[in-house]
Design a protein around this motif. Sequence first.
Motif, PDB file in Angstrom:
ATOM      1  N   ALA A  34      48.434  36.151  39.324  1.00  0.00           N
ATOM      2  CA  ALA A  34      47.996  35.740  40.598  1.00  0.00           C
ATOM      3  C   ALA A  34      47.840  34.421  40.721  1.00  0.00           C
ATOM      4  O   ALA A  34      47.991  33.701  41.822  1.00  0.00           O
ATOM      5  CB  ALA A  34      46.821  36.495  40.992  1.00  0.00           C
ATOM      6  N   THR A  35      47.451  33.484  39.764  1.00  0.00           N
ATOM      7  CA  THR A  35      47.254  31.990  39.897  1.00  0.00           C
ATOM      8  C   THR A  35      48.543  31.464  39.977  1.00  0.00           C
ATOM      9  O   THR A  35      48.652  30.626  40.921  1.00  0.00           O
ATOM     10  CB  THR A  35      46.540  31.541  38.435  1.00  0.00           C
ATOM     11  OG1 THR A  35      45.360  32.145  38.277  1.00  0.00           O
ATOM     12  CG2 THR A  35      46.322  30.189  38.684  1.00  0.00           C
ATOM     13  N   GLY A  36      49.621  31.882  39.446  1.00  0.00           N
ATOM     14  CA  GLY A  36      51.149  31.302  39.614  1.00  0.00           C
ATOM     15  C   GLY A  36      51.072  31.430  40.940  1.00  0.00           C
ATOM     16  O   GLY A  36      51.983  30.589  41.622  1.00  0.00           O
ATOM     17  N   GLN A  37      51.089  32.835  41.413  1.00  0.00           N
ATOM     18  CA  GLN A  37      51.627  33.043  42.838  1.00  0.00           C
ATOM     19  C   GLN A  37      50.871  32.124  43.853  1.00  0.00           C
ATOM     20  O   GLN A  37      51.469  31.765  44.777  1.00  0.00           O
ATOM     21  CB  GLN A  37      51.574  34.576  43.029  1.00  0.00           C
ATOM     22  CG  GLN A  37      52.439  35.481  42.415  1.00  0.00           C
ATOM     23  CD  GLN A  37      53.899  35.221  43.147  1.00  0.00           C
ATOM     24  OE1 GLN A  37      54.065  35.286  44.251  1.00  0.00           O
ATOM     25  NE2 GLN A  37      54.942  35.269  42.110  1.00  0.00           N
ATOM     26  N   ALA A  38      49.651  32.373  43.709  1.00  0.00           N
ATOM     27  CA  ALA A  38      48.809  31.413  44.842  1.00  0.00           C
ATOM     28  C   ALA A  38      48.961  30.115  44.567  1.00  0.00           C
ATOM     29  O   ALA A  38      49.066  29.307  45.845  1.00  0.00           O
ATOM     30  CB  ALA A  38      47.304  31.607  44.505  1.00  0.00           C
ATOM     31  N   LEU A  39      49.180  29.449  43.419  1.00  0.00           N
ATOM     32  CA  LEU A  39      49.721  27.958  43.535  1.00  0.00           C
ATOM     33  C   LEU A  39      50.831  27.922  44.005  1.00  0.00           C
ATOM     34  O   LEU A  39      50.964  26.740  44.835  1.00  0.00           O
ATOM     35  CB  LEU A  39      49.697  27.488  41.974  1.00  0.00           C
ATOM     36  CG  LEU A  39      50.174  26.118  41.424  1.00  0.00           C
ATOM     37  CD1 LEU A  39      49.275  25.280  42.147  1.00  0.00           C
ATOM     38  CD2 LEU A  39      50.186  25.898  40.078  1.00  0.00           C
ATOM     39  N   ALA A 111      43.202  29.378  35.240  1.00  0.00           N
ATOM     40  CA  ALA A 111      42.980  30.454  36.144  1.00  0.00           C
ATOM     41  C   ALA A 111      41.624  30.436  36.720  1.00  0.00           C
ATOM     42  O   ALA A 111      41.392  30.861  37.814  1.00  0.00           O
ATOM     43  CB  ALA A 111      43.318  31.911  35.360  1.00  0.00           C
ATOM     44  N   LEU A 112      40.514  30.356  35.635  1.00  0.00           N
ATOM     45  CA  LEU A 112      39.128  30.485  35.983  1.00  0.00           C
ATOM     46  C   LEU A 112      38.726  29.569  37.189  1.00  0.00           C
ATOM     47  O   LEU A 112      38.215  29.779  38.114  1.00  0.00           O
ATOM     48  CB  LEU A 112      38.486  30.686  34.791  1.00  0.00           C
ATOM     49  CG  LEU A 112      36.606  30.831  34.968  1.00  0.00           C
ATOM     50  CD1 LEU A 112      36.774  32.352  35.707  1.00  0.00           C
ATOM     51  CD2 LEU A 112      36.173  31.102  33.755  1.00  0.00           C
ATOM     52  N   PRO A 113      38.920  28.227  36.936  1.00  0.00           N
ATOM     53  CA  PRO A 113      38.705  27.406  37.977  1.00  0.00           C
ATOM     54  C   PRO A 113      39.378  27.407  39.327  1.00  0.00           C
ATOM     55  O   PRO A 113      38.628  27.106  40.148  1.00  0.00           O
ATOM     56  CB  PRO A 113      38.951  25.971  37.298  1.00  0.00           C
ATOM     57  CG  PRO A 113      38.988  26.076  35.759  1.00  0.00           C
ATOM     58  CD  PRO A 113      39.258  27.510  35.638  1.00  0.00           C
ATOM     59  N   TRP A 114      40.411  28.053  39.162  1.00  0.00           N
ATOM     60  CA  TRP A 114      41.397  28.219  40.235  1.00  0.00           C
ATOM     61  C   TRP A 114      40.621  29.323  41.299  1.00  0.00           C
ATOM     62  O   TRP A 114      40.740  29.175  42.330  1.00  0.00           O
ATOM     63  CB  TRP A 114      42.699  28.496  40.129  1.00  0.00           C
ATOM     64  CG  TRP A 114      43.649  28.790  41.175  1.00  0.00           C
ATOM     65  CD1 TRP A 114      43.862  30.129  41.780  1.00  0.00           C
ATOM     66  CD2 TRP A 114      44.437  28.056  41.973  1.00  0.00           C
ATOM     67  NE1 TRP A 114      44.743  30.040  42.863  1.00  0.00           N
ATOM     68  CE2 TRP A 114      45.036  28.584  43.043  1.00  0.00           C
ATOM     69  CE3 TRP A 114      44.526  26.746  42.003  1.00  0.00           C
ATOM     70  CZ2 TRP A 114      45.864  28.194  44.032  1.00  0.00           C
ATOM     71  CZ3 TRP A 114      45.496  25.959  42.863  1.00  0.00           C
ATOM     72  CH2 TRP A 114      46.108  26.926  43.908  1.00  0.00           C
ATOM     73  N   LEU A 115      40.290  30.324  40.439  1.00  0.00           N
ATOM     74  CA  LEU A 115      39.509  31.585  41.219  1.00  0.00           C
ATOM     75  C   LEU A 115      37.988  31.158  41.708  1.00  0.00           C
ATOM     76  O   LEU A 115      37.930  31.642  42.668  1.00  0.00           O
ATOM     77  CB  LEU A 115      39.549  32.630  40.224  1.00  0.00           C
ATOM     78  CG  LEU A 115      40.885  33.245  39.899  1.00  0.00           C
ATOM     79  CD1 LEU A 115      40.725  34.241  38.937  1.00  0.00           C
ATOM     80  CD2 LEU A 115      41.575  33.719  41.092  1.00  0.00           C
TER      81      LEU A 115
END
Length: 131
Positions: A34-39, A111-115
């Motif tokens: 999900a991080t890659g998609q959101a980025l 991923a964690l900081p992104w979330l």
Amino acid sequence: RRRLLEHFEGGFQPQAMPQTHEEMLARVPRATGATGQALAQWLIETGWGEYLHPAYRIGQSQVDLAILKDGRKIALFCDGETAWNPEEMEKQLKRQQVLERAGWQCQRIQALPWLIHPEQVKSELQTWLAK
């Protein structure tokens, strides 16, 4: 030898670009989660979409998201969606060093900081991209 020199001097041919944003998002590697998609979605929304190359191949390696703009080569790696063993992380960091020696600017997105703090990560990334 010529191919090696051209590679390090930036004499590469950009790979074919997806035609639509939907095609671009479909090419984001699954391993980025999900991080890659959101980025990728955020990069498209902030004007980087025309320079964005998901799953960009460089020799035997693949960059999660590459940005090629005005001779600048940026590699974005999304970390943290899947568990990596120490050997895999060491391999990834060595690959990053090779890319940096070849003139790529690399950034790892956790991923964690992104979330938890997406706006802070986006702000820091936007500042870094603007350099």
